[in-house]
Design an enzyme around this catalytic site. Structure first.
Site, PDB file in Angstrom:
ATOM      1  N   ASP A   1       0.839  -1.193   0.000  1.00 10.61           N
ATOM      2  CA  ASP A   1       0.000   0.000   0.000  1.00 10.61           C
ATOM      3  C   ASP A   1       0.881   1.253   0.000  1.00 10.61           C
ATOM      4  O   ASP A   1       1.889   1.328   0.709  1.00 10.61           O
ATOM      5  CB  ASP A   1      -0.896  -0.017   1.246  1.00 10.61           C
TER       6      ASP A   1
ATOM      7  N   GLU B   1       1.589  -0.443  -4.983  1.00 10.53           N
ATOM      8  CA  GLU B   1       0.645   0.611  -5.349  1.00 10.53           C
ATOM      9  C   GLU B   1       1.477   1.884  -5.512  1.00 10.53           C
ATOM     10  O   GLU B   1       1.818   2.543  -4.539  1.00 10.53           O
ATOM     11  CB  GLU B   1      -0.427   0.810  -4.268  1.00 10.53           C
TER      12      GLU B   1
END
Length: 542
Positions: free
Chosen positions: A210, A269
């Site tokens: 993330d 990401e």
């Protein structure tokens, strides 16, 4: 066979599971790991190569799992470590890998490390694990700099000290319940290196990282020249992301991942412009980085051609295949984003076939294979922390997915608990149509099963065709592709003896020459001429 050719992730179809909204096994209205395990057969029936689970670690759920209070355990809301082990074993039995989410940029304000920092006070070693700083102004009443939060408002919150007086401020690029970790502190590296190893040792086949372009902040946390940046986009804050030091972390993590047999994959990401994102997938760093271009592209042939060409050119330079995606848990669902109604659904079906026909890997978000639209969640029921701070909500893409036509148990989401209240409300049956009327129930897995015209059967057919073409040696993960547009508004992708044609224009167009393998919707005829209708894609063998 070379290491590159044997790497499953280079052409994988990865199915994203948002556990809260996938399947609820214990009847509390929130999805869980046991529910995921019970429905793995559905994912396998699509032909998916891997399952990506968004966060299920211990968390107060301020941002639904992206605020982690214990990196090495499962939150009781989702089950136990034993449930995770069972899920991994079952997925492997079905021939699928499991990718888990790792959140290294920030933790939860309930994490013991942050709680210790609050207790220890200014100047303490405990506070050095985060970004604490005195405020500006005569009384320290102003934030230490002008950085905005991605979720809206300032990226700083002030804490009361142990004597009750207003004290220092701490940095949170997202919600106040998500304090940013200080990656210039060596203990942060130890903490997250350990978390990475923990889940890989436990059987995970990889991690999705993330905010992978976050972690490090510019030395001294200087002001932004222009703090008016786009909401929900960290990349506008050049002082808070994409710092050079982050690449050393991923070189170390790649070495860790490369030490496992079978291989483990790192997917980042990395929401940056393509030329910056390419730096994260150098041969000794991440295996792949998410490609966001199609998420932002309008339904326009030239826009899609520019996006696809840019991503494919980047893949050719880096050797890292594109990760094609048109839906995830953070964006409006494709049928709604593309205009809603029948046209929006037709476009979403064409987009799904497109990403599955392109070289590289494809990520499919739960419910995308059903053609689910965005749900307008009532304001009083919205739970996204971004809603309260910025007026932007992601809840509409996170509503529990329907498994059965009957609305009992939220259309089978809470299987075995017909009276359970889902954590987000599902659309009710339209009045006057009975319990199995159109809309959510008609979009369920049960309603679409074995219907050759359904989006579910299109998804299955497309993935199976993709697999067959790879197995037969027609397609390869590293195929080059030529992307072009036509005057009639077609997007054409020519690849290894195949042609994908997508009509993003407003009128039917002659179908290009070739043997039709699959189309996203019915074709039309004008005498002997076969036509590709608007909002339709066709995959041809040349």
């Amino acid at each position: 066979m070379s290491a590159r050719e044997s790497s499953w992730w280079r052409s994988a179809v990865v199915y994203q599971v948002y556990p809260r909204s996938f399947a609820d096994a214990d009847g509390d209205g929130v999805g869980d790991l046991a529910g995921v395990t019970s429905r793995l057969g559905h994912i396998a029936s699509l032909g998916a190569d891997a399952v990506w689970l968004t966060p299920f670690q211990r968390s107060p759920q301020a941002d639904h799992g992206y605020d982690v209070s214990d990196y090495l355990d499962v939150d009781p809301l989702f089950g136990t470590l034993g449930d995770f082990d069972t899920l991994v074993e079952r997925a492997h039995d079905l021939g699928m890998r499991v990718i888990v989410d790792l959140v290294p940029n920030h933790c939860s304000s309930a994490h013991p490390l942050f709680q210790a920092a609050l207790e220890a006070g200014p100047g303490s070693p405990e506070r050095a694990r985060f970004h604490f700083s005195p405020g500006r102004g005569d009384g320290g009443e102003l934030p230490p700099n002008n950085w905005p939060s991605v979720f809206g408002g300032p990226a700083w919150s002030r804490v009361p000290e142990t004597d009750g007086r207003p004290g220092e401020w701490y940095l949170h690029l997202y919600a106040p319940e998500q304090p940013d970790l200080n990656w210039r502190h060596p203990a942060t590296h130890e903490l997250l290196d350990g978390a990475l190893r923990f889940w890989l040792d436990r059987g995970a086949d990889g991690v999705r990282i993330d905010v992978a372009h976050g972690l490090f902040k510019a030395e001294g946390l200087p002001d932004l020249a222009d703090p008016d940046i786009e909401p929900m986009r960290l990349r506008g804050n050049v002082m808070a992301c994409d710092q050079e030091e982050v690449h050393e972390v991923y070189r170390r993590w790649r070495a860790i991942a490369d030490g496992y047999v079978p291989e483990r994959v790192l997917v980042g990401e990395v929401n940056l412009l393509p030329h910056r994102a390419a730096r994260y997938v150098r041969p000794d760093e991440l295996h792949q980085a998410f490609a966001f271009a199609f998420l932002a592209a309008p339904w326009d042939a030239e826009a899609w051609q520019v996006a696809a060409t840019g991503l494919l050119d980047g893949a050719a330079r880096t050797g890292s295949p594109v990760t094609w995606v048109v839906e995830n848990h953070d964006v409006v669902r494709a049928p709604t984003r593309y205009g809603g109604g029948e046209h929006g659904l037709a476009r979403a079906r064409a987009a799904l076939l497109t990403v599955l026909a392109l070289p590289g890997s494809a990520y499919v978000y739960q419910g995308q294979e059903l053609g689910l639209p965005e749900v307008d969640v009532p304001v009083e029921a919205r739970q996204d922390p971004a809603w309260l701070r910025s007026g932007v909500t992601r809840d509409g893409a996170r509503v529990p997915i329907p498994w059965r036509s009957d609305p009992a148990g939220s259309y089978g989401f809470s299987d075995g608990a017909p009276g359970a209240t889902p954590w987000l409300p599902v659309p009710p049956p339209p009045e006057g149509t009975g319990r199995s009327g159109p809309h959510w129930g008609a979009l369920s897995v049960a309603a679409q099963e074995d219907d050759p015209s359904s989006t579910l059967e299109l998804a299955r057919a497309a993935v199976q065709l993709r697999r067959r073409l790879h197995a037969d040696g027609v397609l390869h993960p590293d195929d080059s592709a030529t992307v072009r547009t036509t005057a009639a508004g077609l997007l054409e992708v020519e690849r290894a003896g195949t042609l994908l044609a997508v009509n993003l224009g407003g009128a039917p167009s002659g179908l290009p020459e070739g043997e039709l393998m699959l189309s996203s919707g019915p074709l039309a005829r004008d005498g002997d001429l076969v036509l590709l209708p608007p909002d339709t894609a066709a995959w041809l063998r040349r």
